[in-house]
Write an enzyme that holds these catalytic residues in place. Sequence first.
Site, PDB file in Angstrom:
ATOM      1  CG  ASP A  21      -2.119  -0.889   1.223  1.00  0.00           C
ATOM      2  OD1 ASP A  21      -2.054  -1.870   0.077  1.00  0.00           O
ATOM      3  OD2 ASP A  21      -2.797  -0.948   2.047  1.00  0.00           O
TER       4      ASP A  21
ATOM      5  CG  HIS B 110       8.493  -6.618 -12.201  1.00  0.00           C
ATOM      6  ND1 HIS B 110      10.004  -6.455 -12.349  1.00  0.00           N
ATOM      7  CD2 HIS B 110       8.302  -7.597 -11.072  1.00  0.00           C
ATOM      8  CE1 HIS B 110      10.587  -7.346 -11.453  1.00  0.00           C
ATOM      9  NE2 HIS B 110       9.672  -8.012 -10.685  1.00  0.00           N
TER      10      HIS B 110
ATOM     11  CG  ASN C  95      15.901 -11.098 -13.766  1.00  0.00           C
ATOM     12  OD1 ASN C  95      16.346 -10.313 -14.452  1.00  0.00           O
ATOM     13  ND2 ASN C  95      14.387 -10.875 -13.421  1.00  0.00           N
TER      14      ASN C  95
ATOM     15  CE1 TYR D  54      17.948 -11.907  -7.014  1.00  0.00           C
ATOM     16  CE2 TYR D  54      16.763 -12.478  -9.075  1.00  0.00           C
ATOM     17  CZ  TYR D  54      17.143 -11.571  -8.072  1.00  0.00           C
ATOM     18  OH  TYR D  54      16.641 -10.159  -8.195  1.00  0.00           O
TER      19      TYR D  54
ATOM     20  CD  GLU E 174      14.830  -8.791 -10.963  1.00  0.00           C
ATOM     21  OE1 GLU E 174      14.883  -9.676 -10.030  1.00  0.00           O
ATOM     22  OE2 GLU E 174      14.041  -8.386 -11.617  1.00  0.00           O
TER      23      GLU E 174
HETATM   24  C1  BGC Z   1      11.981 -10.621  -9.085  1.00  0.00           C
HETATM   25  C2  BGC Z   1      11.865  -9.334  -8.119  1.00  0.00           C
HETATM   26  C3  BGC Z   1      12.297 -10.192  -6.699  1.00  0.00           C
HETATM   27  C4  BGC Z   1      13.528 -10.709  -6.646  1.00  0.00           C
HETATM   28  C5  BGC Z   1      14.203 -11.237  -5.640  1.00  0.00           C
HETATM   29  C6  BGC Z   1      12.916 -11.653  -9.003  1.00  0.00           C
HETATM   30  O1  BGC Z   1      12.459 -13.043  -9.095  1.00  0.00           O
HETATM   31  O2  BGC Z   1      11.986 -10.211 -10.571  1.00  0.00           O
HETATM   32  O3  BGC Z   1      10.636  -8.869  -8.303  1.00  0.00           O
HETATM   33  O4  BGC Z   1      12.072  -8.947  -5.890  1.00  0.00           O
HETATM   34  O5  BGC Z   1      13.468 -11.695  -7.785  1.00  0.00           O
HETATM   35  O6  BGC Z   1      13.263 -12.299  -5.140  1.00  0.00           O
END
Ligand code: BGC
Length: 510
Positions: free
Chosen positions: A79, A149, A334, A336, A404
């Site tokens: 919010d 997104h 992206n 991680y 990302e």
């Molecule tokens: C997403 C983001 C998210 C980030 C960390 C990605 O999968 O695009 O919105 O915050 O990972 O988890």
Amino acid sequence: MTNVRLLILLVALITISECKKLEEVKQTARKFPDGFLFGTATASYQVEGAWNVDGKSESIWDYLTHTNPEAVKDMSNGDIADNSYYQYKRDVEMMRELGLDYYRFSLSWPRILPTSFPDYINPAGIEYYNNLIDEMLKYNIQPMVTLFHWDMPQKLQEMGGWNNPHIVDWYTDFAKVAFEMFGDRVKYWITMNEPYEICHHGYGNVNLAPMLNLTGVAEYLCAKNLLVAHAKAYHLYDKMYRPSQKGKLFITIQSPWFEPENEGETETARDIMQFDLGQFAHPIFSKNGDFPEVMKDKVAAKSKAQGYQRSRLPEFTAEEIEMLRGSSDFFGLNHYSTHLVHRNNGDTVYAQPSNYDDMNVVTYQPSDWVASATDRNKVVPWGFYKLLMWIKEEYDNPPVIITENGYSSLPGLDDIGRVDYYRGYLNAMLDAIEDGVDVRAYTAWSLMDNFEWLQGYTVRFGLYEVDYEDPERKRTPRKSAFVFKEMVRTRSLDNNYEPDTTEMTIDEDK
Ligand code: BGC
């Protein structure tokens, strides 16, 4: 020892020490290629707040967090989030502090089109994004704009969202409005953020809105419609806007690296790479297009055995396959983390039908890998290298933009874990560039802490910390922000750089 031997020994010692020095230089300060760009990213629902202000209508994330607050770990919502609707000037100031070349943010569809359709274009929504874009351009920071997104208008979700084939036109209409309104200044457009996550976690699971959990069916329908929508927007831009606006348009796909647990699991790893990354990359970046063969075969075989009349994986028409092939100017990636994989030999029971049951793979992360604050996001830099090499081989070395990459921690300014993560992953990326991968730009997730979907505000990804007790949502640079800034300033990665974190300044002459 004779003189000759002594001489040989001396020469050998000097050579070893020179090599060591070279190695140290490589370890301490590695240059990025000329023209390489740096940015950071956020997304509308995660930072903007102002959820019902100035005519904005409801998105699926407003709806989910308000009707089912327990779904979010700390029962929070977006919010107010980072209040960026009102704090955008401070956001741009932070971009200047970091010396960024560009900033990646996303547009809120229900803020721009409150009815979901272009019958009414909300002037306040347009004004907000105009202000943000113009403020960035004043300081020579390029906007990189994601059209979608995750904050789908709730009204469209009630009509099926990505499962309704008409979404192709609805989405293209929205994209057209964005190109018309902002395309004179925006030169980097991203059509979709993370299709696999949208479809698998939102339609085939309960990890993201709309939490449909229609496993093995809805997730594949979503994939097809989303891909066709992407391609239609690409061609619209290509034909109608690119000639005058001269921008680039691409898709962003999230992928972990999947490493076989042992040599016997090579095919297992290939299967999951194709079901995950390949599901969205193959139709766009491969020579022949379409969903990957292994995916088509496996879903068709399972569907048949389960008594379906046709494969649960929908088919593209020949025209759609053509429209999709080559429909992205960059490979937006992206990334991680990494997972080990082995074939599922009955050790895990998956829902039937489901994506995981179709590919029949188990993934996990060993407990001795370095953890972050997010489950299943352990720190594995070598996986980034392998993933980049895989993309190079599989798709004929497309130009890549890392859209990302980042690390989650608990609150706190001394974020050594994040500094280590960035150093590890950027070194891996530089290794891949040295080995021929065509990476053009790197985007850190995230500029600042923000609403981390179902994790709420319990985990933090920001270079800047955000104070959620403060109505202004004060932002403070973490150690990682200083390290990132120095990397951008010097265009090189120095593993030993120790920043002075007392004051963050803006380098005016950038
Ligand atoms: C997403 C983001 C998210 C980030 C960390 C990605 O999968 O695009 O919105 O915050 O990972 O988890």
